[in-house]
Design a protein around this motif. Structure first.
Motif, PDB file in Angstrom:
ATOM      1  N   ARG A   1       4.122  65.843  78.502  1.00  0.00           N
ATOM      2  CA  ARG A   1       3.659  64.625  77.598  1.00  0.00           C
ATOM      3  C   ARG A   1       3.829  64.472  76.360  1.00  0.00           C
ATOM      4  O   ARG A   1       3.975  63.284  75.881  1.00  0.00           O
TER       5      ARG A   1
ATOM      6  N   SER B   1     -11.879  62.840  78.476  1.00  0.00           N
ATOM      7  CA  SER B   1     -12.496  61.602  77.463  1.00  0.00           C
ATOM      8  C   SER B   1     -11.301  61.473  76.095  1.00  0.00           C
ATOM      9  O   SER B   1     -11.854  60.771  75.458  1.00  0.00           O
ATOM     10  N   THR B   2     -10.176  62.304  76.127  1.00  0.00           N
ATOM     11  CA  THR B   2      -9.382  62.228  74.956  1.00  0.00           C
ATOM     12  C   THR B   2      -8.079  61.443  75.316  1.00  0.00           C
ATOM     13  O   THR B   2      -7.799  61.236  76.388  1.00  0.00           O
ATOM     14  N   ARG B   3      -7.473  60.745  74.361  1.00  0.00           N
ATOM     15  CA  ARG B   3      -6.303  60.147  74.707  1.00  0.00           C
ATOM     16  C   ARG B   3      -5.034  60.554  73.622  1.00  0.00           C
ATOM     17  O   ARG B   3      -5.323  61.179  72.912  1.00  0.00           O
ATOM     18  N   SER B   4      -4.039  60.268  74.232  1.00  0.00           N
ATOM     19  CA  SER B   4      -2.543  60.557  73.451  1.00  0.00           C
ATOM     20  C   SER B   4      -2.789  61.996  72.528  1.00  0.00           C
ATOM     21  O   SER B   4      -2.551  63.099  73.413  1.00  0.00           O
TER      22      SER B   4
ATOM     23  N   TYR C   1      -5.380  64.454  73.636  1.00  0.00           N
ATOM     24  CA  TYR C   1      -5.386  65.037  74.976  1.00  0.00           C
ATOM     25  C   TYR C   1      -4.323  66.094  74.969  1.00  0.00           C
ATOM     26  O   TYR C   1      -4.566  67.043  75.556  1.00  0.00           O
TER      27      TYR C   1
END
Length: 109
Positions: free
Chosen positions: A78, A43-46, A49
């Motif tokens: 990433r 559920s985390t981003r960028s 994450y």
């Protein structure tokens, strides 16, 4: 004379028991933290994450360096793609620690 059976003094038994409990508690806490981080990861981003990947790598460090290496590598990859310098730094730090733990000092540098 009756030969006495050699027994461990009670304070040594207590110390061993305490050590055993502390080890089990540490493993349980580590597993709980890993489970929590893995649950939050999707559920985390960028940047969050990447930070989560690095945190998972750090948790795995003490119990499974192969898994720690995979998470740190993914975090670094990433971070590099997104230009997230803190993530790159943390990922490289994790990778260096893992390689040092494995005895590969040249790669750890």
């Amino acid at each position: 004379m009756k030969a006495e059976a050699s027994t461990m003094p009670s304070y040594k038994k207590s110390g061993l028991f305490l050590l055993f409990v502390l080890v089990l508690t540490g493993v349980s806490a580590q597993t709980h933290t890993l489970d929590s981080l893995k649950k939050v990861l999707p559920s985390t981003r960028s940047a969050a994450y990447i930070d989560c990947l690095n945190a998972i790598s750090q948790e795995y460090y003490a119990i499974n360096t192969d898994s720690a290496f995979q998470f740190a590598s993914e975090a670094f990859r990433r971070s590099e793609l997104s230009g997230y310098r803190k993530g790159m730094s943390d990922g490289l730090n994790n990778l260096g620690s893992i390689m040092r733990e494995r005895g590969d000092n040249n790669s750890s540098e």
